[in-house]
Design a protein around this motif. Structure first.
Motif, mmCIF file in Angstrom:
data_model
loop_
_atom_site.group_PDB
_atom_site.id
_atom_site.type_symbol
_atom_site.label_atom_id
_atom_site.label_comp_id
_atom_site.label_asym_id
_atom_site.label_seq_id
_atom_site.Cartn_x
_atom_site.Cartn_y
_atom_site.Cartn_z
ATOM 1 N N CYS A 69 30.593 -19.223 44.243
ATOM 2 C CA CYS A 69 30.402 -19.636 45.634
ATOM 3 C C CYS A 69 31.409 -18.861 46.473
ATOM 4 N N ALA A 70 30.990 -18.458 47.647
ATOM 5 C CA ALA A 70 31.884 -17.742 48.539
ATOM 6 C C ALA A 70 31.616 -18.180 49.975
ATOM 7 N N THR A 71 32.614 -17.982 50.826
ATOM 8 C CA THR A 71 32.460 -18.306 52.240
ATOM 9 C C THR A 71 32.982 -17.142 53.071
ATOM 10 N N SER A 72 32.525 -17.076 54.295
ATOM 11 C CA SER A 72 33.094 -16.100 55.221
ATOM 12 C C SER A 72 32.855 -16.562 56.646
ATOM 13 N N ALA A 73 33.657 -16.009 57.548
ATOM 14 C CA ALA A 73 33.405 -16.172 58.967
ATOM 15 C C ALA A 73 32.207 -15.295 59.324
ATOM 16 N N PRO A 74 31.557 -15.554 60.454
ATOM 17 C CA PRO A 74 30.407 -14.736 60.834
ATOM 18 C C PRO A 74 30.784 -13.273 61.043
ATOM 19 N N GLY A 75 29.825 -12.385 60.798
ATOM 20 C CA GLY A 75 30.036 -10.964 61.039
ATOM 21 C C GLY A 75 30.306 -10.208 59.759
ATOM 22 N N PRO A 76 29.983 -8.918 59.738
ATOM 23 C CA PRO A 76 30.105 -8.131 58.508
ATOM 24 C C PRO A 76 31.540 -7.750 58.148
ATOM 25 N N ALA A 77 32.460 -7.866 59.094
ATOM 26 C CA ALA A 77 33.822 -7.426 58.819
ATOM 27 C C ALA A 77 34.620 -8.433 58.019
ATOM 28 N N GLY A 78 34.238 -9.700 58.150
ATOM 29 C CA GLY A 78 35.043 -10.726 57.504
ATOM 30 C C GLY A 78 34.916 -10.685 56.005
ATOM 31 N N PRO A 79 36.022 -10.767 55.290
ATOM 32 C CA PRO A 79 35.949 -10.783 53.834
ATOM 33 C C PRO A 79 35.338 -12.085 53.352
ATOM 34 N N GLN A 80 34.775 -12.046 52.169
ATOM 35 C CA GLN A 80 34.279 -13.258 51.550
ATOM 36 C C GLN A 80 35.385 -13.846 50.674
ATOM 37 N N HIS A 81 35.510 -15.160 50.759
ATOM 38 C CA HIS A 81 36.505 -15.881 49.969
ATOM 39 C C HIS A 81 35.763 -16.601 48.857
ATOM 40 N N PHE A 82 36.162 -16.328 47.626
ATOM 41 C CA PHE A 82 35.435 -16.836 46.471
ATOM 42 C C PHE A 82 36.135 -18.040 45.848
ATOM 43 N N GLY A 83 35.315 -18.897 45.252
ATOM 44 C CA GLY A 83 35.838 -19.948 44.392
ATOM 45 C C GLY A 83 36.063 -19.400 42.992
ATOM 46 N N ASP A 84 36.542 -20.267 42.101
ATOM 47 C CA ASP A 84 36.816 -19.860 40.721
ATOM 48 C C ASP A 84 35.555 -19.679 39.899
ATOM 49 N N GLY A 85 34.438 -20.208 40.404
ATOM 50 C CA GLY A 85 33.183 -20.075 39.672
ATOM 51 C C GLY A 85 32.914 -21.245 38.752
ATOM 52 N N THR A 86 31.646 -21.441 38.434
ATOM 53 C CA THR A 86 31.221 -22.407 37.412
ATOM 54 C C THR A 86 30.482 -21.631 36.336
ATOM 55 N N ARG A 87 30.968 -21.773 35.100
ATOM 56 C CA ARG A 87 30.282 -21.094 33.992
ATOM 57 C C ARG A 87 29.256 -22.056 33.415
ATOM 58 N N LEU A 88 28.007 -21.669 33.508
ATOM 59 C CA LEU A 88 26.896 -22.508 33.057
ATOM 60 C C LEU A 88 26.396 -22.029 31.698
#
Lengths: 118, 113
Positions: free
Chosen positions: B91-110
């Motif tokens: 899962c990742a989040t970002s502010a609007p716009g292409p310049a903003g970096p995406q901030h990731f979670g640690d992930g879920t291994r399924l």
């Protein structure tokens, strides 16, 4: 369609030495963003460095710098004074400048696994 | 610290049994993403939300659905998991716009049994 290619599946560097990771991409766009992300084993992916395509100056963040060659569509990452904590998978990523409002489309390369030898 | 939190870190389910993965954020970002990352491969975007607007990637299987009840939470539902769905889900989040970096979670291994 845009693509990102990382031709080095694995790289190794001696601690305190310098290493360069390669990335090329294919796009017909003139405006876009490029990123390097680091993903340590079993840990979250974090942003290392970002480059705007309209800027000629290469981005630098402490020991990390890029060599951005827009005409060649090349975006390599240089890590200076490598540290043990730099060992990770490194992903190069492309993101279009999208005037249409779409917020997705971060396109990743397959990654380069970097090992750092003490 | 503001962050992206994914629960659980590891999830095991049976073949065909529905499963839900969750993601929450304290960054107050408008955009949330779900990626699938298989072993030794690059993350592949499944879909993203811009606020309540849902954007599905063209090649995301119908088996994958998502819900975003509010700004902070986003869920990934896999209706009938197959063996090929075993992967890390980011899962990742970002502010609007292409310049903003995406901030990731640690992930879920399924894992699929």
């Amino acid at each position: 369609a845009q693509t990102v290619t990382q031709s080095q599946p694995e790289m190794s560097v001696q601690e305190a030495e310098t290493v360069t990771l390669s990335c090329t991409y294919d796009t017909s766009e003139s405006d876009y963003y490029l990123f390097w992300y680091k993903q340590p084993p079993s840990r979250q992916m974090i942003l290392v460095i970002r480059q705007e395509a309209y800027k000629q100056q290469n981005a630098t963040e402490n020991r990390f710098s890029v060599n951005f060659q827009k005409a060649a569509k090349s975006f390599s990452l240089k890590i200076s004074d490598s540290q043990l904590g730099d060992a990770a998978m490194y992903f190069c990523a492309y993101r279009p400048w999208d005037y249409g409002g779409s917020q997705g489309n971060l396109i990743f390369g397959k990654g380069t696994k970097l090992s750092v030898k003490p | 610290d503001a962050m992206v939190i994914q629960n659980p870190r590891y999830q095991v389910t049976q073949f065909g049994k529905p499963v839900t993965l969750s993601c929450s954020q304290t960054l107050n970002h408008n955009v949330m993403y779900w990626y699938q990352q298989k072993s030794s491969q690059a993350p592949k975007l499944l879909f993203h939300y811009y606020d309540k607007d849902f954007n599905n990637e063209a090649d995301t299987p119908d088996n994958f659905q998502s819900r975003r009840p509010n700004t902070s939470f986003c869920f990934l539902d896999i209706r009938s998991p197959g063996l090929g769905d075993a992967a890390m889900y980011l899962c990742a989040t970002s502010a609007p716009g292409p310049a903003g970096p995406q901030h990731f979670g640690d992930g879920t291994r399924l894992s699929i049994l």
